[in-house]
Design an enzyme around this catalytic site. Structure first.
Site, PDB file in Angstrom:
ATOM      1  N   GLY A  46      72.933  -6.071  -5.120  1.00 25.55           N
ATOM      2  CA  GLY A  46      72.906  -7.104  -6.158  1.00 25.55           C
ATOM      3  C   GLY A  46      74.311  -7.342  -6.664  1.00 25.55           C
ATOM      4  N   GLN A  51      81.147 -10.067 -12.169  1.00 23.63           N
ATOM      5  CA  GLN A  51      81.783  -9.101 -11.265  1.00 23.63           C
ATOM      6  C   GLN A  51      82.785  -9.756 -10.322  1.00 23.63           C
ATOM      7  OE1 GLN A  51      77.746  -7.217 -10.144  1.00 23.63           O
ATOM      8  NE2 GLN A  51      79.216  -5.549  -9.954  1.00 23.63           N
ATOM      9  N   CYS A  89      77.155   0.877  -8.976  1.00 26.05           N
ATOM     10  CA  CYS A  89      77.561  -0.505  -9.229  1.00 26.05           C
ATOM     11  C   CYS A  89      78.866  -0.764  -8.487  1.00 26.05           C
ATOM     12  CB  CYS A  89      77.758  -0.692 -10.735  1.00 26.05           C
ATOM     13  SG  CYS A  89      78.319  -2.335 -11.196  1.00 26.05           S
ATOM     14  N   LEU A  90      78.969  -1.915  -7.862  1.00 25.72           N
ATOM     15  CA  LEU A  90      80.199  -2.223  -7.119  1.00 25.72           C
ATOM     16  C   LEU A  90      81.415  -2.282  -8.041  1.00 25.72           C
ATOM     17  CD1 LEU A  90      79.042  -4.893  -4.494  1.00 25.72           C
ATOM     18  CD2 LEU A  90      79.225  -2.415  -4.256  1.00 25.72           C
ATOM     19  N   HIS A 131      69.496  -4.520 -13.870  1.00 25.01           N
ATOM     20  CA  HIS A 131      70.911  -4.138 -13.763  1.00 25.01           C
ATOM     21  C   HIS A 131      71.811  -5.387 -13.757  1.00 25.01           C
ATOM     22  CE1 HIS A 131      74.213  -1.519 -11.864  1.00 25.01           C
ATOM     23  NE2 HIS A 131      74.660  -2.750 -11.719  1.00 25.01           N
ATOM     24  N   HIS A 135      74.636  -7.163 -16.633  1.00 26.76           N
ATOM     25  CA  HIS A 135      76.019  -7.633 -16.418  1.00 26.76           C
ATOM     26  C   HIS A 135      76.275  -8.949 -17.160  1.00 26.76           C
ATOM     27  CE1 HIS A 135      77.916  -4.929 -13.565  1.00 26.76           C
ATOM     28  NE2 HIS A 135      76.869  -4.944 -12.770  1.00 26.76           N
TER      29      HIS A 135
HETATM   30 NI    NI Z   1      76.476  -3.620 -11.187  1.00 27.91          NI
END
Ligand code: NI
Length: 152
Positions: A46, A51, A89-90, A131, A135
């Site tokens: 995701g 991000q 998380c990336l 999640h 963000h």
């Molecule tokens: Ni994330």
């Protein structure tokens, strides 16, 4: 499609609240596709627009169940049950931790064709939706960790 630069924990854009998308047009569709490409490049399931440095309420999800979701203005309108599992998380590549989420959620969103849709999600899919919506509100999973991975 094009790869976008990922933002990492410590970047203040990840702490800001994203804006609603008034209409899903070509520009938003391109953002969605770029986000998917970036997510796949880094083996994520995701990704949320902040991000990649864009403060718009857009998320993409592919929890490897054969379906890809592109959502604008996702909103959880119902939830039930509880699940606790490890998340990553990336944008926080060095950390993992156990987070509690609803087992099931009903989410309403605008799809890539600018149509309102509603769906029910369960398990990992529900977790991913929660999640990614976090963000959009400037919340990272590390804020919600109930147990560090290295304490297990
Ligand atoms: Ni994330």
């Amino acid at each position: 499609m094009a790869l976008r630069n990922l933002r990492y924990e410590g970047d203040e854009i990840l702490r800001k609240k994203s804006r609603e998308v008034p209409i899903v047009n070509d520009r938003v569709r391109m953002l969605m596709d770029d986000m998917l490409e970036t997510m796949y490049e880094f083996d994520g399931v995701g990704l949320a627009a902040p991000q990649v440095g864009i403060l718009k309420r857009v998320i993409v999800i592919d929890v490897e169940d054969g379906k890809v979701y592109k959502m604008a203005n996702p909103k959880i309108i119902n939830n039930s049950g509880e699940q606790s599992a490890q998340e990553g998380c990336l944008s926080v590549p060095e950390k993992k931790g156990v987070v509690s989420r609803p087992m099931k959620v009903t989410v309403e969103y605008t799809n890539e064709n600018n149509e309102i849709e509603k769906l029910e999600a369960e398990g990992l899919f529900a977790r991913a939706i929660c999640h990614e919506i976090d963000h959009l509100n400037g919340v990272l999973f590390v804020d919600r960790v109930i147990e560090d991975a290295n304490e297990e």
